[in-house]
Design a protein around this motif. Sequence first.
Motif, PDB file in Angstrom:
ATOM      1  N   LYS A   2       0.840  -1.189   0.000  1.00 44.95           N
ATOM      2  CA  LYS A   2       0.000   0.000   0.000  1.00 44.95           C
ATOM      3  C   LYS A   2       0.883   1.249   0.000  1.00 44.95           C
ATOM      4  O   LYS A   2       1.710   1.427   0.908  1.00 44.95           O
ATOM      5  N   LEU A   4       1.084   5.490  -0.292  1.00 42.34           N
ATOM      6  CA  LEU A   4       0.390   6.776  -0.217  1.00 42.34           C
ATOM      7  C   LEU A   4       1.284   7.857  -0.814  1.00 42.34           C
ATOM      8  O   LEU A   4       2.372   8.129  -0.310  1.00 42.34           O
ATOM      9  N   THR A  23       1.264   8.559 -10.211  1.00 38.93           N
ATOM     10  CA  THR A  23       0.131   7.933  -9.519  1.00 38.93           C
ATOM     11  C   THR A  23      -0.767   7.189 -10.500  1.00 38.93           C
ATOM     12  O   THR A  23      -1.178   6.044 -10.246  1.00 38.93           O
ATOM     13  N   TYR A  27      -1.373   3.081 -10.573  1.00 40.79           N
ATOM     14  CA  TYR A  27      -2.729   2.517 -10.516  1.00 40.79           C
ATOM     15  C   TYR A  27      -2.983   1.606 -11.710  1.00 40.79           C
ATOM     16  O   TYR A  27      -3.523   0.504 -11.571  1.00 40.79           O
ATOM     17  N   GLU A  33      -1.193  -0.998  -4.395  1.00 44.01           N
ATOM     18  CA  GLU A  33      -2.433  -0.285  -4.083  1.00 44.01           C
ATOM     19  C   GLU A  33      -2.055   1.164  -3.766  1.00 44.01           C
ATOM     20  O   GLU A  33      -1.426   1.434  -2.737  1.00 44.01           O
ATOM     21  N   SER A  35      -2.815   5.321  -3.237  1.00 45.36           N
ATOM     22  CA  SER A  35      -3.746   6.383  -2.860  1.00 45.36           C
ATOM     23  C   SER A  35      -2.984   7.699  -2.868  1.00 45.36           C
ATOM     24  O   SER A  35      -1.750   7.712  -2.917  1.00 45.36           O
ATOM     25  N   ILE A  53      -8.837   6.262  -8.403  1.00 43.86           N
ATOM     26  CA  ILE A  53      -7.800   6.294  -7.362  1.00 43.86           C
ATOM     27  C   ILE A  53      -8.384   6.852  -6.066  1.00 43.86           C
ATOM     28  O   ILE A  53      -9.129   7.845  -6.078  1.00 43.86           O
ATOM     29  N   ASN A  54      -8.047   6.220  -4.956  1.00 44.56           N
ATOM     30  CA  ASN A  54      -8.496   6.701  -3.642  1.00 44.56           C
ATOM     31  C   ASN A  54      -7.812   8.031  -3.319  1.00 44.56           C
ATOM     32  O   ASN A  54      -6.586   8.121  -3.327  1.00 44.56           O
ATOM     33  N   LYS A  55      -8.614   9.060  -3.042  1.00 39.64           N
ATOM     34  CA  LYS A  55      -8.075  10.409  -2.823  1.00 39.64           C
ATOM     35  C   LYS A  55      -8.483  10.899  -1.441  1.00 39.64           C
ATOM     36  O   LYS A  55      -9.662  10.894  -1.089  1.00 39.64           O
ATOM     37  N   TYR A  79      -0.373   2.574   5.728  1.00 37.55           N
ATOM     38  CA  TYR A  79       0.338   2.333   4.467  1.00 37.55           C
ATOM     39  C   TYR A  79       1.709   1.716   4.722  1.00 37.55           C
ATOM     40  O   TYR A  79       2.291   1.859   5.804  1.00 37.55           O
TER      41      TYR A  79
END
Length: 342
Positions: A2, A4, A23, A27, A33, A35, A53-55, A79
């Motif tokens: 993960k 970030l 980014t 993705y 993964e 974010s 994408i997770n924001k 993360y």
Amino acid sequence: MKILQIIDRLEVGGAERVFIDLTNLLYKSKKVEVSILTFDNRGGLYKYLNPQINKIDFKRKNKFNLFTAYKLSKILRNYDILHVHMIHVFKYVKFICLIFNIKTKLVLQDHYGKNSTDKKIPKYLNTFLKPKYYIGVSEELIDWAKERLNVFNSYKLTNIVIKEKHLEITNDKKGFVIVGNIKPIKNQLFAIQLVILMNEELTIVGKIQDYDYYNKLLALINKSNYKNKVHFIHDVNNVQPLLSQFKLGLMTSISESGPLVLIEYLAQNLPFLSYETGEVSQNLKKEIPSFFIKNFILNEWQEKINLINNKTEALEELYTKHYSEKKYTNECLKIYQKIKNS
């Protein structure tokens, strides 16, 4: 794994453009993964992020507020790697990690081209806010991190630009173009002096970041009675669709880590003349040396431009060779794996 990606805002700029592209590519790879987290307003480039994408919009009104810091620490713990862009953002995140004892691996990606020329160490970066892991966009920055910060977990990730396909090709070219936000280090003043000497038209694409410098440019244009031949475009977030309109690109920055704009010129098959600075210049001058110059002597720039004479045949091939999306994504994933395993 993960990841970030962290930056303060996504206004138009080279580092911000890299953040968006990296980014999106991570993705797309499905290998990690990913974010993102921003601190301030979203900015004009936010819309270019893949909507899937997770924001995290962490609205930080006061960065010295303890409750704000605690809320951020709870996010950061989730993360494996915190990939922080820009030194001033890194220092804040590092401080939060220290006071809340966060063990997540923290990496600084440095986009600041001036580090390689002025050699100064930003405040506290070589003391308690020193990075353990460092990503630089050029060999000069990697050398700076090792020599000045003693950070030996340092990795190079040369910038790229994602190529866009544009079908509008015109034979009615507008003259020269220069891309970069308006401030002294970008040296647009020299570009204006050059086009006045050559009696050429110039379009300057970039946001005004220094109004005193912008007024200096306007004063030169007015004094030279050149108002009808120098044009400004301040509201463009993506320059690639514009480039086919011009016959030559210029890059007059005094110092750059990239410069990204040269990759954009390559991607759109636009011949250019560039001051020799940054990692991209070092790579490309071996194959297209006539496109680079190591001084700011107006007559020599004019001679070089006359010799270039619309050389376009190899530019797109060079883009594919050096700056492909797959190569860039794999390099970043290798760096993450090394950091995770260290």
